[in-house]
Design a protein around this motif. Structure first.
Motif, PDB file in Angstrom:
ATOM      1  N   TYR A   4       0.452  -1.607  -0.085  1.00 53.00           N
ATOM      2  CA  TYR A   4      -0.194  -0.043   0.093  1.00 53.00           C
ATOM      3  C   TYR A   4       0.948   1.314  -0.156  1.00 53.00           C
ATOM      4  O   TYR A   4       2.078   1.444   0.499  1.00 53.00           O
ATOM      5  N   ILE A   5       0.239   2.079  -0.822  1.00 47.59           N
ATOM      6  CA  ILE A   5       0.963   3.880  -0.226  1.00 47.59           C
ATOM      7  C   ILE A   5       0.012   4.490   0.387  1.00 47.59           C
ATOM      8  O   ILE A   5      -1.212   4.883  -0.330  1.00 47.59           O
ATOM      9  N   VAL A   6       0.184   5.336   1.197  1.00 51.47           N
ATOM     10  CA  VAL A   6      -0.215   6.677   1.280  1.00 51.47           C
ATOM     11  C   VAL A   6      -0.376   7.595   0.497  1.00 51.47           C
ATOM     12  O   VAL A   6       0.770   8.607   0.191  1.00 51.47           O
ATOM     13  N   LYS A   7      -1.812   8.261   0.320  1.00 56.88           N
ATOM     14  CA  LYS A   7      -1.692   9.852  -0.531  1.00 56.88           C
ATOM     15  C   LYS A   7      -1.779  10.341   0.471  1.00 56.88           C
ATOM     16  O   LYS A   7      -2.326  10.479   1.383  1.00 56.88           O
ATOM     17  N   PRO A   8      -1.286  12.045  -0.075  1.00 52.65           N
ATOM     18  CA  PRO A   8      -0.430  12.101  -1.754  1.00 52.65           C
ATOM     19  C   PRO A   8       1.069  11.029  -1.374  1.00 52.65           C
ATOM     20  O   PRO A   8       1.538  11.747  -0.517  1.00 52.65           O
ATOM     21  N   PHE A   9       1.237  10.709  -2.420  1.00 54.48           N
ATOM     22  CA  PHE A   9       2.231  10.307  -2.044  1.00 54.48           C
ATOM     23  C   PHE A   9       4.018  10.194  -3.210  1.00 54.48           C
ATOM     24  O   PHE A   9       3.323  10.934  -4.346  1.00 54.48           O
ATOM     25  N   MET A  10       4.810  10.648  -3.186  1.00 51.09           N
ATOM     26  CA  MET A  10       5.637  10.996  -4.180  1.00 51.09           C
ATOM     27  C   MET A  10       6.308   9.701  -4.875  1.00 51.09           C
ATOM     28  O   MET A  10       6.175   8.440  -4.418  1.00 51.09           O
ATOM     29  N   ILE A  11       6.325   9.734  -5.899  1.00 48.54           N
ATOM     30  CA  ILE A  11       5.878   9.272  -7.226  1.00 48.54           C
ATOM     31  C   ILE A  11       7.897   8.936  -7.328  1.00 48.54           C
ATOM     32  O   ILE A  11       7.291   7.177  -8.044  1.00 48.54           O
ATOM     33  N   ASP A  12       8.825   8.744  -6.712  1.00 46.75           N
ATOM     34  CA  ASP A  12       9.720   8.282  -6.408  1.00 46.75           C
ATOM     35  C   ASP A  12       9.657   6.789  -5.803  1.00 46.75           C
ATOM     36  O   ASP A  12       9.944   5.848  -5.602  1.00 46.75           O
ATOM     37  N   GLU A  13       8.678   7.910  -4.722  1.00 40.85           N
ATOM     38  CA  GLU A  13       7.921   6.574  -3.774  1.00 40.85           C
ATOM     39  C   GLU A  13       7.745   5.175  -4.140  1.00 40.85           C
ATOM     40  O   GLU A  13       7.820   3.569  -3.969  1.00 40.85           O
ATOM     41  N   LEU A  14       6.537   5.725  -5.171  1.00 44.27           N
ATOM     42  CA  LEU A  14       5.890   4.787  -5.937  1.00 44.27           C
ATOM     43  C   LEU A  14       6.072   3.513  -6.850  1.00 44.27           C
ATOM     44  O   LEU A  14       6.540   2.542  -6.967  1.00 44.27           O
ATOM     45  N   ILE A  15       7.689   4.338  -7.310  1.00 42.22           N
ATOM     46  CA  ILE A  15       8.330   3.169  -8.553  1.00 42.22           C
ATOM     47  C   ILE A  15       9.242   2.332  -7.790  1.00 42.22           C
ATOM     48  O   ILE A  15      10.013   1.536  -8.353  1.00 42.22           O
ATOM     49  N   CYS A  16       9.307   3.281  -6.521  1.00 42.91           N
ATOM     50  CA  CYS A  16      10.248   2.102  -5.905  1.00 42.91           C
ATOM     51  C   CYS A  16       9.939   0.828  -5.156  1.00 42.91           C
ATOM     52  O   CYS A  16      10.041  -0.278  -5.251  1.00 42.91           O
ATOM     53  N   LYS A  17       8.335   0.640  -4.982  1.00 37.46           N
ATOM     54  CA  LYS A  17       7.483   0.255  -4.776  1.00 37.46           C
ATOM     55  C   LYS A  17       7.120  -0.831  -5.958  1.00 37.46           C
ATOM     56  O   LYS A  17       7.395  -2.460  -6.197  1.00 37.46           O
ATOM     57  N   ILE A  18       6.909  -0.243  -7.566  1.00 34.39           N
ATOM     58  CA  ILE A  18       7.127  -1.280  -8.628  1.00 34.39           C
ATOM     59  C   ILE A  18       7.721  -1.553  -9.502  1.00 34.39           C
ATOM     60  O   ILE A  18       7.685  -3.322  -9.156  1.00 34.39           O
ATOM     61  N   GLU A  19       9.442  -0.998  -8.455  1.00 36.16           N
ATOM     62  CA  GLU A  19      10.496  -1.718  -9.025  1.00 36.16           C
ATOM     63  C   GLU A  19      10.842  -3.230  -8.201  1.00 36.16           C
ATOM     64  O   GLU A  19      11.240  -3.794  -8.467  1.00 36.16           O
ATOM     65  N   HIS A  20      10.624  -2.729  -6.706  1.00 37.84           N
ATOM     66  CA  HIS A  20      10.857  -4.283  -5.984  1.00 37.84           C
ATOM     67  C   HIS A  20       9.651  -5.161  -5.921  1.00 37.84           C
ATOM     68  O   HIS A  20      10.240  -6.189  -6.109  1.00 37.84           O
ATOM     69  N   TYR A  21       8.171  -5.060  -5.778  1.00 36.42           N
ATOM     70  CA  TYR A  21       8.068  -6.118  -6.498  1.00 36.42           C
ATOM     71  C   TYR A  21       7.665  -6.429  -8.145  1.00 36.42           C
ATOM     72  O   TYR A  21       7.614  -8.075  -7.507  1.00 36.42           O
ATOM     73  N   THR A  22       8.312  -5.926  -9.089  1.00 37.14           N
ATOM     74  CA  THR A  22       8.329  -6.434 -10.063  1.00 37.14           C
ATOM     75  C   THR A  22       9.539  -7.432  -9.863  1.00 37.14           C
ATOM     76  O   THR A  22       9.378  -8.320 -10.495  1.00 37.14           O
ATOM     77  N   ALA A  23      10.582  -7.176  -9.371  1.00 40.82           N
ATOM     78  CA  ALA A  23      11.790  -8.037  -9.545  1.00 40.82           C
ATOM     79  C   ALA A  23      11.428  -9.055  -8.414  1.00 40.82           C
ATOM     80  O   ALA A  23      12.084 -10.097  -8.732  1.00 40.82           O
ATOM     81  N   PHE A  24      10.443  -9.152  -7.339  1.00 40.85           N
ATOM     82  CA  PHE A  24      10.069 -10.328  -6.641  1.00 40.85           C
ATOM     83  C   PHE A  24       9.343 -11.189  -7.217  1.00 40.85           C
ATOM     84  O   PHE A  24       9.650 -12.446  -7.294  1.00 40.85           O
ATOM     85  N   ARG A  25       8.604 -10.645  -7.840  1.00 38.25           N
ATOM     86  CA  ARG A  25       7.693 -11.336  -8.566  1.00 38.25           C
ATOM     87  C   ARG A  25       8.453 -12.485  -9.668  1.00 38.25           C
ATOM     88  O   ARG A  25       7.901 -13.409  -9.805  1.00 38.25           O
ATOM     89  N   GLN A  26       9.570 -12.341 -10.456  1.00 38.84           N
ATOM     90  CA  GLN A  26      10.335 -12.243 -11.282  1.00 38.84           C
ATOM     91  C   GLN A  26      11.780 -13.414 -10.690  1.00 38.84           C
ATOM     92  O   GLN A  26      11.548 -14.639 -11.112  1.00 38.84           O
ATOM     93  N   LEU A  27      11.634 -12.824  -9.590  1.00 40.30           N
ATOM     94  CA  LEU A  27      12.528 -14.221  -8.948  1.00 40.30           C
ATOM     95  C   LEU A  27      11.362 -15.513  -8.132  1.00 40.30           C
ATOM     96  O   LEU A  27      12.275 -16.573  -7.603  1.00 40.30           O
TER      97      LEU A  27
END
Length: 296
Positions: free
Chosen positions: A91-114
């Protein structure tokens, strides 16, 4: 990578989509859960938790194989714990910085690939017809040297042992390391280390490795060479251990490598290259590829 933004606040959705597009994502905006349920697939779902009067749990269930990040206005047990139990990734709390969202996306994308890679390799080894056969059936002291004509067989044996003992494997290739002493820096005293290419070392180098790694959980894979002077050698005779097969089928690379290791002391390069059906230059290139140092 496609991102589905489920958000009824149109300006917020447009702002998120615009910023994500700069990072190469393809975004589609949907104002309601009902419309989102009509979508067939998406890699990532950015789901607003406060769309009035809409139950987003069926959407979480539908896209359970996707990365679902819930956008919430504040944190409490109902807003966070229940969706997490239902299957959202984060989850992410609104309002949020786009960098925070990108970090979460990259983390879970890498995790799913693993996760996919782990599932593939576990499937490959556990479902192989040979897998139950190739197992270490003796009491182990480390470092252990496993010898066979097939790299695949040794791999299966080590993976089977790691799965049985519930151990993670730290993998090291002597074919890639320029100097064998470099492996000492990478070996863990608590994690199982699997090292391939033991046959590429000279006898004194092998002895130094075994001595330096005494009582440390290390398994060496060895595809050839004389190991009579070494203790803790587990040799796998492929022909004896296959059920219903006369022999293990080697890849072309495995076959050539095995033949070079087995007969380089018996034949000069001219004769060995001729028997392998290649030129002396090709033989030299094969040695370089496999990391085999010609014995003098």
């Amino acid at each position: 990578m496609k991102i589905l933004i489920v958000e009824n606040e149109i300006y917020l959705a447009q702002s998120i989509a615009s910023k994500l597009s700069h990072f190469g994502f393809v975004c589609e905006m949907i104002p309601s859960v009902g419309e989102a349920m009509q979508m067939e697939a998406a890699d990532i779902i950015l789901l607003s938790a406060n769309i009035p009067g809409q139950d987003f749990y069926p959407l979480i269930e539908k896209f359970k194989d996707s990365i679902v990040i819930l956008m919430i206005p504040y944190v409490n047990e109902e807003m966070v714990m229940r969706p997490l139990k239902a299957g959202i990734s984060d989850y992410i709390v609104k309002p949020f910085m786009i960098d925070e969202l990108i970090c979460k996306i990259e983390h879970y994308t890498a995790f799913r690939q693993l996760q996919k890679e782990i599932a593939f390799y576990r499937d490959y080894f556990c479902n192989s017809l040979l897998m139950p056969t190739y197992s270490i059936n003796t009491k182990i002291s480390f470092p252990l040297i496993i010898k066979s004509v097939s790299q695949k067989v040794i791999d299966m044996c080590v993976v089977n042992y790691a799965i049985h003992k519930k151990l993670a494997i730290n993998f090291i290739s002597l074919y890639k390391n320029h100097h064998y002493k470099e492996i000492f820096k990478s070996v863990s005293k608590t994690q199982l280390t699997y090292i391939i290419g033991f046959e590429t070392l000279r006898k004194e180098e092998k002895e130094e490795c075994v001595k330096a790694l005494k009582n440390i959980p290390v398994i060496f894979a060895c595809l050839g060479g004389d190991l009579h002077d070494f203790k803790n050698v587990f040799e796998i005779n492929v022909k004896e251990m296959t059920h219903g097969f006369q022999e293990d089928v080697l890849s072309v690379d495995e076959y050539i490598k095995t033949m070079i290791l087995k007969f380089e002391d018996k034949y000069p390069d001219t004769e060995l290259s001729k028997r392998l059906g290649m030129s002396r230059k090709s033989l030299w290139e094969k040695r370089k590829k496999y990391g085999i140092t010609k014995k003098k």
